[in-house]
Write a protein that holds these residues in place. Structure first.
Motif, PDB file in Angstrom:
ATOM      1  N   GLY A 144      50.583  38.465  40.411  1.00 33.40           N
ATOM      2  CA  GLY A 144      51.692  37.938  41.192  1.00 33.40           C
ATOM      3  C   GLY A 144      52.682  37.220  40.298  1.00 33.40           C
ATOM      4  N   GLU A 145      53.967  37.519  40.487  1.00 37.51           N
ATOM      5  CA  GLU A 145      55.034  36.857  39.737  1.00 37.51           C
ATOM      6  C   GLU A 145      56.152  36.536  40.717  1.00 37.51           C
ATOM      7  N   GLY A 146      56.329  35.251  41.022  1.00 33.72           N
ATOM      8  CA  GLY A 146      57.356  34.860  41.981  1.00 33.72           C
ATOM      9  C   GLY A 146      57.082  35.482  43.335  1.00 33.72           C
ATOM     10  N   SER A 147      58.009  36.283  43.835  1.00 34.15           N
ATOM     11  CA  SER A 147      57.809  36.929  45.133  1.00 34.15           C
ATOM     12  C   SER A 147      57.438  38.406  44.981  1.00 34.15           C
ATOM     13  N   SER A 148      56.915  38.792  43.811  1.00 40.01           N
ATOM     14  CA  SER A 148      56.488  40.173  43.558  1.00 40.01           C
ATOM     15  C   SER A 148      54.995  40.227  43.272  1.00 40.01           C
ATOM     16  N   TRP A 149      54.379  41.295  43.740  1.00 46.52           N
ATOM     17  CA  TRP A 149      52.972  41.562  43.455  1.00 46.52           C
ATOM     18  C   TRP A 149      52.866  42.932  42.800  1.00 46.52           C
ATOM     19  N   THR A 150      51.996  43.052  41.805  1.00 47.31           N
ATOM     20  CA  THR A 150      51.729  44.335  41.166  1.00 47.31           C
ATOM     21  C   THR A 150      50.237  44.612  41.240  1.00 47.31           C
ATOM     22  N   LEU A 151      49.882  45.727  41.858  1.00 49.64           N
ATOM     23  CA  LEU A 151      48.490  46.178  41.928  1.00 49.64           C
ATOM     24  C   LEU A 151      48.289  47.176  40.797  1.00 49.64           C
ATOM     25  N   VAL A 152      47.328  46.885  39.918  1.00 49.78           N
ATOM     26  CA  VAL A 152      47.046  47.749  38.775  1.00 49.78           C
ATOM     27  C   VAL A 152      45.739  48.482  39.051  1.00 49.78           C
ATOM     28  N   LEU A 153      45.804  49.810  39.061  1.00 45.65           N
ATOM     29  CA  LEU A 153      44.623  50.662  39.212  1.00 45.65           C
ATOM     30  C   LEU A 153      44.389  51.323  37.865  1.00 45.65           C
ATOM     31  N   GLY A 154      43.370  50.883  37.160  1.00 50.53           N
ATOM     32  CA  GLY A 154      43.101  51.371  35.818  1.00 50.53           C
ATOM     33  C   GLY A 154      43.125  50.200  34.854  1.00 50.53           C
ATOM     34  N   PRO A 155      43.097  50.472  33.559  1.00 48.73           N
ATOM     35  CA  PRO A 155      43.107  49.384  32.576  1.00 48.73           C
ATOM     36  C   PRO A 155      44.313  48.472  32.792  1.00 48.73           C
ATOM     37  N   GLY A 156      44.076  47.181  32.724  1.00 49.80           N
ATOM     38  CA  GLY A 156      45.150  46.223  32.958  1.00 49.80           C
ATOM     39  C   GLY A 156      44.713  44.838  32.573  1.00 49.80           C
ATOM     40  N   PRO A 157      45.186  43.824  33.297  1.00 55.14           N
ATOM     41  CA  PRO A 157      44.830  42.436  32.980  1.00 55.14           C
ATOM     42  C   PRO A 157      43.321  42.238  32.962  1.00 55.14           C
ATOM     43  N   ASN A 158      42.868  41.377  32.096  1.00 57.33           N
ATOM     44  CA  ASN A 158      41.449  41.075  31.950  1.00 57.33           C
ATOM     45  C   ASN A 158      40.944  40.305  33.170  1.00 57.33           C
ATOM     46  N   LYS A 159      39.870  40.782  33.790  1.00 56.85           N
ATOM     47  CA  LYS A 159      39.313  40.101  34.964  1.00 56.85           C
ATOM     48  C   LYS A 159      38.834  38.692  34.622  1.00 56.85           C
ATOM     49  N   ALA A 160      38.484  38.438  33.359  1.00 60.42           N
ATOM     50  CA  ALA A 160      38.020  37.106  32.973  1.00 60.42           C
ATOM     51  C   ALA A 160      39.125  36.058  33.161  1.00 60.42           C
ATOM     52  N   GLU A 161      40.389  36.504  33.202  1.00 62.69           N
ATOM     53  CA  GLU A 161      41.507  35.591  33.394  1.00 62.69           C
ATOM     54  C   GLU A 161      41.646  35.159  34.850  1.00 62.69           C
ATOM     55  N   GLN A 162      40.967  35.840  35.763  1.00 60.91           N
ATOM     56  CA  GLN A 162      41.096  35.533  37.177  1.00 60.91           C
ATOM     57  C   GLN A 162      40.180  34.389  37.566  1.00 60.91           C
ATOM     58  N   GLY A 163      40.631  33.597  38.541  1.00 64.01           N
ATOM     59  CA  GLY A 163      39.829  32.502  39.046  1.00 64.01           C
ATOM     60  C   GLY A 163      38.836  32.992  40.085  1.00 64.01           C
ATOM     61  N   SER A 164      37.984  32.076  40.542  1.00 65.68           N
ATOM     62  CA  SER A 164      37.009  32.458  41.556  1.00 65.68           C
ATOM     63  C   SER A 164      37.107  31.519  42.749  1.00 65.68           C
ATOM     64  N   VAL A 165      36.615  31.999  43.859  1.00 70.76           N
ATOM     65  CA  VAL A 165      36.585  31.240  45.109  1.00 70.76           C
ATOM     66  C   VAL A 165      35.219  30.574  45.219  1.00 70.76           C
ATOM     67  N   THR A 166      35.199  29.312  45.599  1.00 74.83           N
ATOM     68  CA  THR A 166      33.958  28.566  45.775  1.00 74.83           C
ATOM     69  C   THR A 166      33.587  28.563  47.251  1.00 74.83           C
ATOM     70  N   VAL A 167      32.355  28.969  47.568  1.00 76.42           N
ATOM     71  CA  VAL A 167      31.860  28.981  48.947  1.00 76.42           C
ATOM     72  C   VAL A 167      30.665  28.043  49.035  1.00 76.42           C
ATOM     73  N   GLU A 168      30.710  27.105  50.013  1.00 74.76           N
ATOM     74  CA  GLU A 168      29.631  26.126  50.178  1.00 74.76           C
ATOM     75  C   GLU A 168      29.385  25.854  51.651  1.00 74.76           C
ATOM     76  N   ARG A 169      28.298  25.158  51.912  1.00 74.92           N
ATOM     77  CA  ARG A 169      28.019  24.681  53.267  1.00 74.92           C
ATOM     78  C   ARG A 169      29.082  23.653  53.632  1.00 74.92           C
ATOM     79  N   ASP A 170      29.582  23.707  54.860  1.00 76.20           N
ATOM     80  CA  ASP A 170      30.602  22.769  55.333  1.00 76.20           C
ATOM     81  C   ASP A 170      29.922  21.472  55.744  1.00 76.20           C
ATOM     82  N   ALA A 171      30.036  20.458  54.906  1.00 79.51           N
ATOM     83  CA  ALA A 171      29.371  19.175  55.148  1.00 79.51           C
ATOM     84  C   ALA A 171      30.065  18.365  56.239  1.00 79.51           C
TER      85      ALA A 171
END
Length: 183
Positions: free
Chosen positions: A70-97
């Motif tokens: 995502g860049e500003g108001s644009s999204w680019t979907l890459v199918l094939g070699p592209g940005p390193n997945k290690a650069e992506q963040g992750s979602v944290t899922v926990e019990r709702d206290a």
């Protein structure tokens, strides 16, 4: 595949079976007629327009690498070699206290909407939570008694088994539960 919006739109990218989904939290008519044909990254794609969302369902081999940028108001979907997945963040899922009933929370920075959409291939509904960039998602499937969280490159996708599952975006916090609590 590049998608330019007049204003920043939240997005989600996830895989369900043989299909890769790209969902935006804005209603629009997406034109996929000019997408390349005869490529190895996908066999077919279809645009789906909902009341409060626009989506593309892509039949793609599971081995095809996928990235979303995502860049500003644009999204680019890459199918094939592209940005390193290690650069992506992750979602944290926990019990709702904080919930009185048994529930889950997911922390998804930049969450924009919780959307229910119909899967035309399966004939059921799934919950999708969109978010602004940068990309963050779940690296693997998570199975629960009443639902499954699907692997997502960006955002969240929830396949409900219970008919009364609730998914609500409250800022960066996503609350997932049922009226009587999760098992």
């Amino acid at each position: 595949l590049r998608f330019d919006w007049a204003h920043p739109a939240g997005a989600a990218v996830f895989r369900r079976g043989e299909a890769l989904w790209l969902v935006f939290d804005a209603p629009a008519t997406l034109d996929v007629s000019k997408a390349p044909r005869g490529v190895s990254q996908y066999r077919r794609m279809e645009a789906i327009k909902g009341r409060d969302y626009a989506a593309i369902r892509i039949i793609s081999p599971r081995t095809t690498p996928v990235a979303l940028v995502g860049e500003g108001s644009s999204w680019t979907l890459v199918l094939g070699p592209g940005p390193n997945k290690a650069e992506q963040g992750s979602v944290t899922v926990e019990r709702d206290a904080e919930s009185g009933e048994a529930a889950l929370t997911a922390v998804l920075a930049g969450a924009t909407a919780s959307i229910w959409l119909d899967d035309p291939a399966v004939g059921d509904r799934i919950a999708v939570v969109t978010a602004l960039s940068p990309a963050k998602g779940l690296s693997s499937r998570r199975d629960y008694v009443e639902m499954a969280m699907l692997p997502a490159v960006h955002g969240l996708a929830i396949e409900p088994y219970a008919t009364d599952l609730r998914v609500a975006a409250e800022g960066d916090l996503i609350r997932i539960g049922r009226p009587q609590g999760l098992a």
